[in-house]
Structures are given as structure tokens and as C-alpha cells.
Design a protein around this motif. Structure first.
Motif, PDB file in Angstrom:
ATOM      1  N   LYS A  40       0.853  -1.200   0.000  1.00 40.00           N
ATOM      2  CA  LYS A  40       0.000   0.000   0.000  1.00 40.00           C
ATOM      3  C   LYS A  40       0.879   1.238   0.000  1.00 40.00           C
ATOM      4  N   ASP A  41       2.080   1.074   0.637  1.00 41.09           N
ATOM      5  CA  ASP A  41       3.007   2.209   0.738  1.00 41.09           C
ATOM      6  C   ASP A  41       4.355   1.782   0.159  1.00 41.09           C
ATOM      7  N   PRO A  42       4.443   1.694  -1.196  1.00 40.46           N
ATOM      8  CA  PRO A  42       5.676   1.209  -1.832  1.00 40.46           C
ATOM      9  C   PRO A  42       6.897   2.059  -1.467  1.00 40.46           C
ATOM     10  N   VAL A  43       6.695   3.375  -1.333  1.00 38.97           N
ATOM     11  CA  VAL A  43       7.842   4.230  -0.993  1.00 38.97           C
ATOM     12  C   VAL A  43       8.348   3.885   0.410  1.00 38.97           C
ATOM     13  N   GLY A  44       7.433   3.545   1.301  1.00 40.03           N
ATOM     14  CA  GLY A  44       7.851   3.131   2.649  1.00 40.03           C
ATOM     15  C   GLY A  44       8.678   1.867   2.595  1.00 40.03           C
ATOM     16  N   PHE A  45       8.252   0.919   1.754  1.00 41.49           N
ATOM     17  CA  PHE A  45       9.009  -0.332   1.576  1.00 41.49           C
ATOM     18  C   PHE A  45      10.402  -0.022   1.022  1.00 41.49           C
ATOM     19  N   VAL A  46      10.452   0.829  -0.007  1.00 38.73           N
ATOM     20  CA  VAL A  46      11.749   1.185  -0.606  1.00 38.73           C
ATOM     21  C   VAL A  46      12.645   1.842   0.445  1.00 38.73           C
ATOM     22  N   GLY A  47      12.058   2.683   1.273  1.00 37.23           N
ATOM     23  CA  GLY A  47      12.842   3.340   2.335  1.00 37.23           C
ATOM     24  C   GLY A  47      13.454   2.325   3.279  1.00 37.23           C
ATOM     25  N   ARG A  48      12.688   1.297   3.631  1.00 34.64           N
ATOM     26  CA  ARG A  48      13.234   0.259   4.524  1.00 34.64           C
ATOM     27  C   ARG A  48      14.371  -0.489   3.822  1.00 34.64           C
ATOM     28  N   CYS A  49      14.263  -0.645   2.497  1.00 31.73           N
ATOM     29  CA  CYS A  49      15.343  -1.319   1.753  1.00 31.73           C
ATOM     30  C   CYS A  49      16.612  -0.476   1.756  1.00 31.73           C
ATOM     31  N   PHE A  50      16.473   0.835   1.708  1.00 32.59           N
ATOM     32  CA  PHE A  50      17.653   1.705   1.868  1.00 32.59           C
ATOM     33  C   PHE A  50      18.309   1.438   3.231  1.00 32.59           C
ATOM     34  N   LYS A  51      17.473   1.264   4.259  1.00 32.40           N
ATOM     35  CA  LYS A  51      18.024   1.017   5.604  1.00 32.40           C
ATOM     36  C   LYS A  51      18.725  -0.334   5.667  1.00 32.40           C
ATOM     37  N   TYR A  52      18.143  -1.350   4.999  1.00 30.37           N
ATOM     38  CA  TYR A  52      18.773  -2.676   4.985  1.00 30.37           C
ATOM     39  C   TYR A  52      20.148  -2.589   4.321  1.00 30.37           C
ATOM     40  N   ALA A  53      20.223  -1.837   3.225  1.00 34.04           N
ATOM     41  CA  ALA A  53      21.501  -1.702   2.508  1.00 34.04           C
ATOM     42  C   ALA A  53      22.518  -0.955   3.379  1.00 34.04           C
ATOM     43  N   ALA A  54      22.063   0.110   4.029  1.00 36.36           N
ATOM     44  CA  ALA A  54      22.977   0.910   4.861  1.00 36.36           C
ATOM     45  C   ALA A  54      23.494   0.090   6.039  1.00 36.36           C
TER      46      ALA A  54
END
Ligand code: G3I
Length: 326
Positions: free
Chosen positions: A148-162
């Protein structure tokens, strides 16, 4: 004829998209790559569908080769791309995971890949092409359909990478960014949201797949808007079509080659003028007109979008690029 190199003039990386098969298959390709560029992007070998062969199996052979090649030739590596709607593997798509499973498996993928190349891959496109040109979410994507919130998911993926590599520069990448204000506004809003919510985004990429007929005024205005975000800016997949009508009977001519040279000069001038702390790199999407993706598009047309011609001779585009850096 000037023998100055782009990498000698630029105070940022001059990258090229490469294919491992070309490096191993042709000495002139490898010699031009290591002689003229100081950063590489894998044209496809670092995408999910080429690494993640099944849930518990990864094929790092091509990535290891390219990372080692770069290290041996004093080049940095830009990772492309952790999330792209076109590169989810079939087995993953067929599993039809619910959002919890989808995210937990993607998290493991990101931790595994970014972790393996910690300190070796300088930067990653965490997400590529999640917006349409009008700024709406790209609905056919495996991501948008799930969340429902794809940008939120993408943001969490940035955190996983960091978390997997705190020193890695993390980018969002898309095409037509300086041309499509809707897409650019969606990217700017995402960047602001990420900054306000502690998501580690460091840069934005415009692929810069343009053509000699692209309006320079439109590019200038959109580029200034993109730079206003204050983030690192990567022109990540630069090429410039001359056969703008995709004509099967197009014949390359000196007028178009000069227009192409002007495009590269103007692009280099624009990029060279941005604040030093926003400089990251300009990456060509290929080395030689001999194997540009634009010829793979199946329409059988010959395209001539790059700096080196089919026999690795420098085109007027190279001189234009160099001029723009001065
Ligand atoms: O699939 C075979 C693989 O099994 C084989 O080992 C390899 C040997 O050369 O070839 C592979 O073929 C194709 C590969 O290009 C090499 O030509 C892949 O099937 C094909 O999917 C791949 O296409 C790439 C495409 O992204 C999809 O990944 C293009 O090279 C690449 O230029 C293109 O790049 C995209 C950017 O990632 C995002 N922006 C747009 C850009 C152009 O579409």
C-alpha cells in the motif's frame, strides 16, 4: 588531436556500463575501458535475476569477476540495481509471496549482496524506476502491486543496505528525470520524506538516455531542479541517440555527429558546474557504438549513441565531452 583523457579533467568519476562477456571477449574493449574510465556499472550482471538463482542460491561469479577487474584496474564499482521491477527472478515472482514474506526475503537478499561487497562496491542503486513520468507509482512493478506504501518499503530497503555497508552511497535511479517534472517531483518528495524519517538516501540518478533532438532548455531547467535537492547527482546511463526517428534507413552524418558532440559538451558543462559536494559521476551506458543496448532493442536499427565508434575510435562526442569539462 588531443590525447587528454576525460578522467584527467573530471573531478568526479567517469563511468561506463560494461558486460563481462565483452571484457573477457575483446582486448580492445577492455583496453578502452581501463584506459578511459575509472568507474564501472554492470549492464545486467548485478541485477537480482542474474544473482539470485533460487531462494537459497546466489551466483556471484560474474559480480566477483567485475569487482576484481575493477580493483585490479583502480576503478570503482557502482552497483546496479538492488530493486527493479524488471529484474525480479521468475522463481520469486511465481512464489507470489505476501508482503511480509516478500519484504523479509528481499531484506535477506540485500543484506547478502551488499554485505558480500562491503567496502568493494562504492555505491548502489537501491531502487530503479518505481515512478511513472507523471509521478504516479509504476503499477506493473512487483513492488507497487504488493505494498500500500511502496515508498515506505523502498525506504526500509535503503536502511537494509545501509546496515549491510554503512559507507556505501545509496541512490534512487530513474530515467527522463530532468524532462518529466511529475516524476522529478515524486522523487523530490520521496527524498524529503526519507530525510525526515531517517532513511539513508545519498543520491539521485538520472539515467540520461536522451537524443540530439532533446531540448537543451528543458534539460537545463530540469537539471537545476534536480540539483536543488542537495543530494549527490549521478548521470548514470548516458547515451545520445542520433537516429531520433528510429529509421531503419538512417545514415550517420557529420551534422548529427556534431549535434551529438554538442549534447555531450553541454551535459559535461552542466554537471561540472554543480557544487563539489554533489558530484559523484557521469556514467556512459556502454563504451562503443558496436554494442549499445539500443541495437538490442530488436528494431534492427543501427544506433550510434556513445563516445567511441565501432572500431573504438573517439567520435566528435568525446571531444565535446572533454570540451565541456574545461
Ligand atoms: O540472458 C543472457 C544471459 O543468460 C547470458 O549469460 C548473457 C551473455 O551475454 O546475455 C544475457 O542476455 C541479455 C543481456 O542483456 C546481455 O545482452 C539479457 O537477457 C538481457 O535482459 C540484458 O538486457 C539488459 C537490460 O537492462 C535488462 O537487464 C541490457 O543489457 C541493459 O542495457 C538494460 O539496461 C537498462 C538499465 O538496467 C535500466 N535503465 C534502462 C536500461 C536499458 O534498458
Amino acid at each position: 588531436v588531443t590525447t587528454q583523457k576525460l578522467t584527467e579533467l573530471a573531478n568526479f568519476k567517469i563511468g561506463a556500463a560494461v558486460k563481462m562477456a565483452n571484457i573477457t571477449g575483446e582486448a580492445a574493449y577492455s583496453n578502452t575501458l581501463k584506459g578511459e574510465f575509472n568507474q564501472l556499472t554492470a549492464e545486467f550482471e548485478m541485477k537480482m535475476n542474474f544473482i539470485w538463482t533460487s531462494e537459497n542460491n546466489y551466483d556471484f561469479s560474474k559480480v566477483d569477476y567485475l569487482v576484481n577487474y575493477a580493483q585490479q584496474n583502480n576503478m570503482t564499482v557502482h552497483g546496479h540495481a538492488l530493486l527493479w521491477y524488471q529484474s525480479f527472478p521468475d522463481w520469486f515472482k511465481n512464489a507470489n509471496y505476501d508482503t511480509v514474506a516478500f519484504e523479509s526475503k528481499v531484506k535477506v537478499y540485500i543484506e547478502t549482496v551488499v554485505g558480500r561487497y562491503k567496502g568493494k562496491i562504492r555505491s548502489w542503486d537501491v531502487a530503479n524506476e518505481i515512478f511513472n513520468d507523471d509521478g504516479t507509482m509504476r503499477i506493473e512493478s512487483q513492488i507497487q502491486g504488493k505494498f500500500k506504501d511502496p515508498v515506505g518499503f523502498v525506504g526500509r530497503c535503503f536502511k537494509y543496505a545501509a546496515a549491510a555497508d554503512p559507507d556505501c552511497k545509496l541512490f534512487y535511479n530513474d530515467y527522463s528525470v530532468v524532462l518529466a517534472s511529475g516524476k522529478r517531483n515524486a522523487m523530490k518528495n520521496m527524498a524529503i520524506r526519507f530525510k525526515n524519517t531517517g532513511v539513508p538516501i545519498h543520491g539521485l540518478g538520472d539515467q540520461f538516455h536522451y537524443r540530439i533532438s532533446t531540448s537543451q532548455t528543458t534539460i537545463n531547467n530540469g537539471f537545476a531542479d534536480l540539483v536543488s535537492t542537495g543530494l549527490l547527482i549521478h548521470l548514470s546511463e548516458i547515451d545520445c541517440k542520433v537516429n531520433v526517428n528510429n529509421s531503419p534507413t538512417y545514415v550517420l552524418n557529420s551534422t548529427d555527429l556534431q549535434k551529438q558532440s554538442d549534447f555531450y559538451k553541454n551535459t559535461a558543462k552542466l554537471y561540472n558546474a554543480i557544487p563539489a559536494n554533489q558530484k559523484f559521476g557521469m556514467t556512459m551506458w556502454g563504451i562503443t557504438d558496436k554494442n549499445t543496448w539500443l541495437r538490442d532493442s530488436g528494431n534492427g536499427n543501427k544506433e550510434y549513441p556513445l563516445l567511441f565508434d565501432e572500431v573504438y575510435a573517439k567520435k566528435p562526442a568525446y571531444a565535446g565531452f572533454l570540451e565541456g569539462l574545461k
